[in-house]
Design an enzyme around this catalytic site. Structure first.
Site, PDB file in Angstrom:
ATOM      1  N   ALA A  61      59.922  14.372   8.374  1.00  0.00           N
ATOM      2  CA  ALA A  61      60.328  13.184   7.429  1.00  0.00           C
ATOM      3  C   ALA A  61      60.886  12.195   8.647  1.00  0.00           C
ATOM      4  CB  ALA A  61      61.562  13.816   6.570  1.00  0.00           C
ATOM      5  N   GLU A  62      59.989  11.477   9.200  1.00  0.00           N
ATOM      6  CA  GLU A  62      60.533  10.452  10.268  1.00  0.00           C
ATOM      7  C   GLU A  62      61.607   9.572   9.756  1.00  0.00           C
ATOM      8  OE1 GLU A  62      56.594  12.224  11.457  1.00  0.00           O
ATOM      9  OE2 GLU A  62      57.457  11.183   9.478  1.00  0.00           O
ATOM     10  N   ASP A 111      52.112   8.312  17.964  1.00  0.00           N
ATOM     11  CA  ASP A 111      52.422   7.022  17.592  1.00  0.00           C
ATOM     12  C   ASP A 111      52.224   6.695  16.345  1.00  0.00           C
ATOM     13  OD1 ASP A 111      49.713   7.407  17.975  1.00  0.00           O
ATOM     14  OD2 ASP A 111      49.582   6.754  19.946  1.00  0.00           O
ATOM     15  N   GLY A 112      51.153   7.070  15.644  1.00  0.00           N
ATOM     16  CA  GLY A 112      51.048   6.656  14.275  1.00  0.00           C
ATOM     17  C   GLY A 112      51.852   7.274  13.199  1.00  0.00           C
ATOM     18  N   PHE A 113      52.579   8.030  13.514  1.00  0.00           N
ATOM     19  CA  PHE A 113      53.545   8.745  12.764  1.00  0.00           C
ATOM     20  C   PHE A 113      55.124   7.882  12.763  1.00  0.00           C
ATOM     21  CE2 PHE A 113      51.840  13.101  13.649  1.00  0.00           C
ATOM     22  CZ  PHE A 113      50.583  12.949  13.112  1.00  0.00           C
ATOM     23  N   HIS A 139      46.630   9.193  15.834  1.00  0.00           N
ATOM     24  CA  HIS A 139      47.272   9.852  16.821  1.00  0.00           C
ATOM     25  C   HIS A 139      46.829   8.926  18.163  1.00  0.00           C
ATOM     26  CE1 HIS A 139      47.125  13.138  13.698  1.00  0.00           C
ATOM     27  NE2 HIS A 139      47.630  13.900  14.662  1.00  0.00           N
TER      28      HIS A 139
END
Length: 341
Positions: A76-77, A101-103, A146
């Site tokens: 849960a960023e 990075d994409g998260f 990613h």
């Protein structure tokens, strides 16, 4: 018996302070040093504890400092960064790992509208000593989300510092400097560098956090980049030298703020500049550097500042990575164009 001189002792001490380690281990050592120096420093992220992180950057730190200072978070960023903001308000120095990075985008609102603005909103009454660690960039053949280069989003946001080391020595020192910063720092870690080994001097930092650095001297063209692209620039410079062209290479290190001094000094000597980056070219870090150099060193330029970048498309599947990412040949083509003016 051979006498030991003061010079011998100093040399032995310097050798003992310098060690060779991979980029990921240098980050690990830097965070360990920061946690040892200040018990308000804590690490947070998905799988960073027992597992040691996807790239094992935090390996062994939970065992050493305990699970109250190295916290495994839920997936849960947004909640992770929001919690870090609250901890910073309470006097802690949280270091948040975004797994890839994409998260980071679920946390983008917290980072850009809260973390970046709270100190200004409260007229300096509080500081926000939060570090957001983001593995970024390509070269590892990963899947969608990613392999991205989101640095321009954060560099555009006032209130954030944005840095990216490219060597193990910089990784060791820059993570410590980021942690001690009173301002929030987006700490971009080029994934392609994690396994690269290099010398680390654990006693003396080479440069301040936001200083750019000349990594190769040259006379004909200035090559500038950040992160993993620095290695590609050095490869291009070596190839250019074999063809009789001398390229100077500058590692940006800090994306916001940018230290333009070494860049402008170099361009005034060479008269030409090429900027290379993995991110798409439109509205990018390279765009900003190119515009600033042309504003501040216009009369020294013998050709326009040229840019080499990823294409203005989403990062492609792994099999097309080699087509998308700038390589030495694309950089040398830009060097040739600069020299042709």
């Amino acid at each position: 018996m051979t006498a030991v001189t003061g010079t011998d002792t100093a040399a032995a001490s310097a050798a003992a302070a310098t060690t060779t380690m991979p980029f990921a281990k240098a980050l690990n050592a830097g965070m360990r040093a920061a946690m040892t120096a200040d018990d308000h420093v804590l690490l947070m992220g998905e799988d960073i504890g027992k597992l040691g992180g996807v790239f094992r950057v935090t390996e062994g730190l939970q065992a050493e400092f305990g699970d109250r200072r190295v916290l495994d978070s839920p997936l849960a960023e947004s909640g992770l960064v929001g919690t870090a903001i609250g901890l910073a308000m309470a006097g802690f120095r949280p270091v948040v790992e975004i797994q890839f990075d994409g998260f980071v985008f679920p946390a983008f609102d917290q980072i850009t509208t809260q973390l970046a603005k709270l100190t200004n909103r409260l007229e300096g009454a509080i500081s926000m000593p939060v570090v957001i660690r983001i593995p970024y960039g390509g070269h590892i053949g990963a899947v969608e989300h990613h392999q991205e280069s989101p640095e321009a989003y954060f560099a555009h946001t006032a209130g954030l510092r944005v840095v990216s080391p490219s060597t193990p020595n910089d990784a060791y020192w820059m993570i410590q400097d980021a942690i001690t910063s009173p301002d929030p720092v987006i700490f971009l870690e080029p994934k392609a560098k994690y396994w690269m080994k290099g010398e680390v001097d654990t006693t003396e930092r080479a440069l301040p956090l936001h200083a750019s650095r000349i990594v190769r001297r040259g006379t004909d063209v200035t090559l500038v980049g950040h992160g993993a692209m620095v290695t590609t620039l050095l490869q291009a410079a070596a190839l250019a030298e074999s063809e009789g062209t001398s390229c100077e290479v500058i590692d940006l290190r800090s994306i916001s703020p940018i230290d333009y001094g070494p860049i402008l000094d170099s361009v005034r000597r060479t008269g030409r500049m090429v900027y290379a980056q993995e991110a798409p070219g439109f509205a990018s870090v390279g765009s900003e550097v190119a515009a600033t150099v042309m504003e501040r060193a216009f009369f020294a330029l013998e050709s326009p500042v040229l840019r080499v970048s990823g294409f203005d498309v989403p990062f492609p599947p792994a099999k097309l990575e080699g087509v998308y990412l700038p390589d030495p040949d694309r950089i040398l083509e830009a060097v040739d164009r600069a020299l042709a003016y």
